[in-house]
Design an enzyme around this catalytic site. Structure first.
Site, mmCIF file in Angstrom:
data_model
loop_
_atom_site.group_PDB
_atom_site.id
_atom_site.type_symbol
_atom_site.label_atom_id
_atom_site.label_comp_id
_atom_site.label_asym_id
_atom_site.label_seq_id
_atom_site.Cartn_x
_atom_site.Cartn_y
_atom_site.Cartn_z
ATOM 1 N N HIS A 272 0.771 -1.252 0.188
ATOM 2 C CA HIS A 272 0.275 -0.032 0.017
ATOM 3 C C HIS A 272 0.982 1.336 -0.063
ATOM 4 O O HIS A 272 0.308 2.396 0.569
ATOM 5 C CB HIS A 272 -0.911 -0.098 1.055
ATOM 6 C CG HIS A 272 -2.090 -1.038 0.933
ATOM 7 N ND1 HIS A 272 -2.984 -1.293 2.245
ATOM 8 C CD2 HIS A 272 -2.396 -1.816 0.187
ATOM 9 C CE1 HIS A 272 -3.668 -2.391 1.738
ATOM 10 N NE2 HIS A 272 -3.500 -2.760 0.435
ATOM 11 N N CYS B 115 3.923 20.660 -7.211
ATOM 12 C CA CYS B 115 5.285 19.968 -8.008
ATOM 13 C C CYS B 115 6.203 21.247 -8.726
ATOM 14 O O CYS B 115 5.606 22.061 -9.289
ATOM 15 C CB CYS B 115 4.544 19.201 -9.059
ATOM 16 S SG CYS B 115 5.952 18.457 -10.086
ATOM 17 N N CYS C 29 5.912 20.643 -12.756
ATOM 18 C CA CYS C 29 4.729 20.995 -13.506
ATOM 19 C C CYS C 29 3.691 21.859 -12.843
ATOM 20 O O CYS C 29 2.503 22.089 -13.574
ATOM 21 C CB CYS C 29 3.913 19.754 -14.050
ATOM 22 S SG CYS C 29 3.149 18.565 -12.874
ATOM 23 N N GLY D 142 -1.713 -9.375 12.465
ATOM 24 C CA GLY D 142 -2.433 -8.164 12.844
ATOM 25 C C GLY D 142 -3.238 -7.276 11.529
ATOM 26 O O GLY D 142 -3.103 -6.432 11.400
HETATM 27 P P1 OAD Z 1 -7.400 -3.513 10.332
HETATM 28 O O1 OAD Z 1 -7.616 -2.132 10.914
HETATM 29 O O2 OAD Z 1 -8.665 -3.607 9.271
HETATM 30 O O3 OAD Z 1 -7.189 -4.602 11.000
HETATM 31 C C1 OAD Z 1 -6.298 -4.494 12.225
HETATM 32 C C2 OAD Z 1 -6.236 -5.926 12.803
HETATM 33 O O4 OAD Z 1 -5.312 -5.902 13.795
HETATM 34 C C3 OAD Z 1 -7.438 -6.172 13.569
HETATM 35 O O5 OAD Z 1 -7.779 -7.540 13.140
HETATM 36 C C4 OAD Z 1 -7.215 -6.275 14.931
HETATM 37 O O6 OAD Z 1 -7.993 -7.410 15.607
HETATM 38 C C5 OAD Z 1 -5.694 -6.703 15.139
HETATM 39 N N1 OAD Z 1 -4.953 -6.258 16.193
HETATM 40 C C6 OAD Z 1 -5.100 -4.923 16.861
HETATM 41 N N2 OAD Z 1 -4.007 -4.840 17.689
HETATM 42 C C7 OAD Z 1 -3.351 -5.851 17.689
HETATM 43 C C8 OAD Z 1 -2.092 -6.464 18.188
HETATM 44 N N3 OAD Z 1 -1.662 -5.621 19.122
HETATM 45 N N4 OAD Z 1 -1.511 -7.602 17.801
HETATM 46 C C9 OAD Z 1 -2.138 -8.419 16.828
HETATM 47 N N5 OAD Z 1 -3.216 -8.102 16.224
HETATM 48 C C10 OAD Z 1 -3.779 -6.789 16.517
HETATM 49 O O7 OAD Z 1 -5.931 -3.164 9.278
HETATM 50 P P2 OAD Z 1 -5.486 -3.794 8.036
HETATM 51 O O8 OAD Z 1 -6.029 -5.139 7.955
HETATM 52 O O9 OAD Z 1 -3.934 -3.632 8.250
HETATM 53 O O10 OAD Z 1 -5.345 0.303 3.458
HETATM 54 O O11 OAD Z 1 -6.253 -2.916 7.027
HETATM 55 C C11 OAD Z 1 -5.735 -3.080 5.662
HETATM 56 C C12 OAD Z 1 -5.853 -1.540 4.859
HETATM 57 O O12 OAD Z 1 -7.098 -1.225 5.082
HETATM 58 C C13 OAD Z 1 -4.851 -0.896 5.421
HETATM 59 O O13 OAD Z 1 -3.703 -0.962 4.759
HETATM 60 C C14 OAD Z 1 -5.506 0.210 4.962
HETATM 61 C C15 OAD Z 1 -6.949 0.339 5.441
HETATM 62 O O14 OAD Z 1 -8.048 0.903 4.645
HETATM 63 C C16 OAD Z 1 -5.310 1.638 2.735
HETATM 64 O O15 OAD Z 1 -5.195 2.671 3.401
HETATM 65 C C17 OAD Z 1 -5.114 1.469 1.432
#
Ligand code: OAD
Length: 264
Positions: free
Chosen positions: A132, A161, A164, A201
């Site tokens: 990402h 920029c 441009c 996570g």
């Molecule tokens: P999420 O916020 O969707 O999920 C975070 C996960 O981490 C959840 O399942 C929590 O239960 C878990 N969690 C929280 N604290 C934790 C800890 N201490 N140890 C282990 N697990 C823990 O985040 P992502 O899955 O990364 O994209 O989200 C994916 C994408 O959605 C991101 O990259 C972002 C977002 O929109 C963009 O911005 C393009």
């Protein structure tokens, strides 16, 4: 599928299913890790979909899409400057360091992240596959030229920029945008080639990243999920370790290192 609460500390006392998990790790040469926002939660960086997460307070369509940026560039820029200030003041936690150490332990190791915070790099991980993008760099929306000078960046004004005159945006992937092709290719390759695949996570709700553990599983890998709660893919993984990655991963690593040392 097995759910393991309060993941073991002492491997001498491991129960059968836990020893199976450890056995597969000790015997594996090809290991991959996919991380999401949860790995950085213990560094003080908010996740997205938890009850106190960013998307509970902010609207992703406004703040994380090209349409949102073009409708209100200043608002989006200020939000990213705020997130940068949080990230710049944060440090890797034991989960990041444990993953960085894994690259020394396994013959072939791949780290794929959805995070834009660069904390894996700060912890010493190399060749991080960023799906990402990253929140550190910027580029021009018109000519795509990287915007180099951090001196010219301030919190209240969207930079322009120098080549441009186009608006400058953060180098993150927004909703509706394609993921970078070379990184996706590397990630698919790692997932389909792994003996063990960790999903750490991440809520596993955002595709195509969420597909990677499933590809690994379909290709025969042992899939281990580490999360504070069950997720969209918990029912499809081999082991589900419930707890904080900053606690589970260092413990797991210690056990693997001890067993490997005993084998030498
Ligand atoms: P999420 O916020 O969707 O999920 C975070 C996960 O981490 C959840 O399942 C929590 O239960 C878990 N969690 C929280 N604290 C934790 C800890 N201490 N140890 C282990 N697990 C823990 O985040 P992502 O899955 O990364 O994209 O989200 C994916 C994408 O959605 C991101 O990259 C972002 C977002 O929109 C963009 O911005 C393009």
């Amino acid at each position: 599928m097995l759910f393991v609460n309060n993941f073991l500390i002492l491997y001498k006392n491991v129960m059968k299913f836990e020893s199976e998990l450890i056995e597969s790790l000790v015997n594996s040469k090809r290991v991959s890790v996919l991380t999401g926002a949860g790995i950085s939660a213990e560094s003080g960086i908010q996740t997205f979909r938890d009850p106190d997460g960013l998307w509970a307070k902010f609207n992703p369509a406004e703040l994380a899409s090209m349409d949102g940026f073009m409708s209100n560039p200043k608002l989006v820029w200020e939000w990213y400057q705020y997130r940068r200030s949080v990230i710049n003041n944060s440090k890797p936690n034991p989960g990041h360091y444990a993953i960085a150490e894994m690259q020394e332990i396994f013959d072939e190791f791949s780290l794929i992240t959805q995070n834009v915070d660069r904390l894996h790099h700060k912890a010493g991980s190399q060749n991080v596959i960023e799906l990402h993008g990253n929140i550190i760099e910027n580029f021009c929306v018109e000519c795509k030229a990287p915007f180099e000078s951090s001196d010219d960046v301030n919190d209240d004004e969207v930079p322009i920029c120098k080549s441009c005159g186009g608006l400058v945006r953060p180098a993150v992937v927004w909703f509706g945008e394609s993921l970078p092709e070379p990184q996706m290719t590397q990630a698919y390759k790692a997932a389909s080639n792994s003996e063990v695949f960790f999903s750490i996570g991440t809520s596993a709700e955002v595709y195509p990243a969420a597909q990677l553990p499933l590809i690994a599983s379909d290709s025969g890998a042992v899939v281990i999920e580490v999360n504070t709660k069950h997720t969209a893919i918990s029912g499809r993984v081999d082991f589900c370790l419930i707890g904080k990655s900053g606690e589970i991963l260092p413990n797991l690593l210690k056990i693997i290192k001890n067993i490997k040392a005993e084998k030498i």
